[in-house]
Design a protein around this motif. Structure first.
Motif, PDB file in Angstrom:
ATOM      1  N   SER A  59       0.855  -1.190   0.000  1.00 22.47           N
ATOM      2  CA  SER A  59       0.000   0.000   0.000  1.00 22.47           C
ATOM      3  C   SER A  59       0.889   1.238   0.000  1.00 22.47           C
ATOM      4  O   SER A  59       1.729   1.398   0.891  1.00 22.47           O
ATOM      5  N   PHE A  61       0.668   5.129   0.218  1.00 25.53           N
ATOM      6  CA  PHE A  61      -0.211   6.230   0.585  1.00 25.53           C
ATOM      7  C   PHE A  61       0.381   7.561   0.104  1.00 25.53           C
ATOM      8  O   PHE A  61       1.581   7.827   0.320  1.00 25.53           O
ATOM      9  N   GLN A 131      -6.541   9.543   2.654  1.00 26.05           N
ATOM     10  CA  GLN A 131      -5.387   9.566   1.758  1.00 26.05           C
ATOM     11  C   GLN A 131      -5.672   8.736   0.506  1.00 26.05           C
ATOM     12  O   GLN A 131      -6.217   7.631   0.604  1.00 26.05           O
ATOM     13  N   GLU A 132      -5.293   9.289  -0.630  1.00 26.81           N
ATOM     14  CA  GLU A 132      -5.297   8.477  -1.846  1.00 26.81           C
ATOM     15  C   GLU A 132      -4.160   7.462  -1.747  1.00 26.81           C
ATOM     16  O   GLU A 132      -3.160   7.683  -1.057  1.00 26.81           O
ATOM     17  N   SER A 133      -4.311   6.367  -2.457  1.00 27.61           N
ATOM     18  CA  SER A 133      -3.275   5.338  -2.367  1.00 27.61           C
ATOM     19  C   SER A 133      -3.277   4.473  -3.613  1.00 27.61           C
ATOM     20  O   SER A 133      -4.230   4.468  -4.400  1.00 27.61           O
ATOM     21  N   ARG A 135      -2.620   0.360  -4.465  1.00 27.95           N
ATOM     22  CA  ARG A 135      -2.451  -0.996  -3.950  1.00 27.95           C
ATOM     23  C   ARG A 135      -1.768  -1.813  -5.031  1.00 27.95           C
ATOM     24  O   ARG A 135      -2.245  -1.863  -6.169  1.00 27.95           O
TER      25      ARG A 135
END
Length: 303
Positions: A59, A61, A131-133, A135
Motif C-alpha cells: 500500500s 499512501f 489519503q489516496e493510495s 495498492r
C-alpha cells in the motif's frame, strides 16, 4: 506350540510388569499427543503463510496537506506526481501484470465507514482527511523490498506499507511456540524411550534363567526377544491409539468446529493433515518400542 508359548510368555510379562506397562502407555500417550499437536501446528503455520503471503499487497499512501512523509511538502499530491508514481510502479519488474489499483479519497472514506460503522470515530472524520493510495500486487510476495525502495521518497509519496511487517512477527512467534512444542514433545519421547528400556530390562532380568536355558537348547535370539518385543509394541500401540484419538478430538473441537462457526480468513488444517500426523505418530511409537527392546535384551542373550 511356539505361538502358544510366545503368547503365554507375553501374558506373563504383562502381568508381572502391569504397573510399568501402564506407565509406558501413559508416557507414550502424552508424548505422542504433544508431538502430533506440534506437527499440526507446523502445518497450520505453513498454510497461514501460504494463504496470507499470496494475498499480500503493498500500500502506497499519497501526500495530503497534513502528511509528514519524506516525499511530502505540506501540499496535496499533484496529478503529475501521481502519474509518475504509477509509472514507477508499473515499470518495476516485481509488479504483477495488471496488479496496480488506485484508491481515491472517496473510496477510502467508504471503506473506512464500513470498517468502523459501529464506532463514534466515524463522525469525527471527513472525506478530505483520507489519503489516496495505490495498492500493488507482486509477482512474488517474498520479493517486496525492491518495489518499496523504488517508491519510498518519491515526490507525493507519504508512506509505504507492506503487510509482511505485521505478519512476520506473528509467524515468528508462532514458529517459536511450534518449536517449543516440538522440544517438549522430544523430551517426553526420550522419557518414553527410557521408560520402555527400564520395563524391558526388569522383565528380562526377572527371567534371565529362562533366557539362559532357552539359549543353551538352541533357541534363536529373535525367538527369545520376541515376547519382550511384542510386550513393548503392544504398549506402544495402545499409547499411540490413545494419542491419535486425542489429536483427532482436539482437531475436531478446536479447529473444525471453530472454522465452521467463524469466518475463515485462512485455510485450516484438515483431515488429510491429521491422517499424516497420526501416521507419523504411530511410526514413531513403533520405533520407540523396537529399538530399546533389542538393545536392552541383547546382553541377556549371552550364556
Amino acid at each position: 506350540m511356539r505361538l502358544n508359548y510366545i503368547l503365554s510368555d507375553l501374558g506373563i510379562g504383562l502381568k508381572r510388569n502391569l504397573t510399568m506397562t501402564i506407565a509406558v502407555v501413559v508416557t507414550i500417550w502424552v508424548s505422542l499427543s504433544l508431538f502430533g499437536a506440534a506437527l499440526l501446528a507446523r502445518e497450520q503455520v505453513d498454510l497461514m503463510k501460504g494463504n496470507w503471503y499470496d494475498k499480500i499487497q503493498i500500500s502506497i499512501f499519497l501526500c495530503t496537506k497534513d502528511s509528514g512523509g519524506r516525499g511530502c511538502t505540506g501540499t496535496e499530491v499533484t496529478t503529475e506526481q501521481k502519474n509518475r508514481i504509477k509509472q514507477v510502479i508499473e515499470a518495476n519488474p516485481d509488479t504483477a501484470p495488471e496488479g496496480v489499483f488506485g484508491e481515491s479519497k472517496k473510496e477510502a472514506f467508504e471503506q473506512f465507514k464500513k470498517l468502523y460503522k459501529d464506532s463514534p470515530i466515524v463522525s469525527t472524520v471527513t472525506e478530505d482527511q483520507m489519503q489516496e493510495s495505490f495498492r500493488v500486487k507482486l509477482k512474488d510476495p517474498q520479493r517486496y523490498q525492491n518495489l518499496v525502495s523504488a517508491v519510498s521518497g518519491l515526490p507525493g509519496v507519504d508512506t509505504v506499507q507492506d503487510l509482511r511487517q505485521f505478519l512476520d512477527p506473528l509467524f515468528e512467534a508462532l514458529n517459536k511456540l511450534q518449536w517449543g512444542a516440538v522440544a517438549a514433545a522430544g523430551l517426553l519421547l526420550v522419557a518414553a524411550l527410557m521408560q520402555i528400556s527400564n520395563t524391558i530390562r526388569l522383565a528380562a532380568y526377572a527371567r534371565r534363567r529362562e533366557i539362559g536355558i532357552m539359549r543353551l537348547v538352541g533357541a534363536s535370539n529373535f525367538y527369545i526377544q520376541l515376547p519382550f518385543l511384542l510386550e513393548a509394541i503392544l504398549a506402544a500401540l495402545i499409547g499411540a491409539a490413545f494419542a491419535c484419538g486425542t489429536v483427532w478430538l482436539g482437531w475436531y473441537l478446536f479447529v473444525k468446529r471453530q472454522a465452521e462457526a467463524t469466518f475463515q480468513v485462512w485455510q485450516w488444517v484438515g483431515p488429510t493433515e491429521v491422517f499424516q500426523a497420526t501416521g507419523v505418530m504411530v511410526a514413531v511409537g513403533l520405533v520407540l518400542a523396537t529399538i530399546p527392546t533389542f538393545v536392552t535384551t541383547r546382553k541377556y542373550l549371552k550364556v
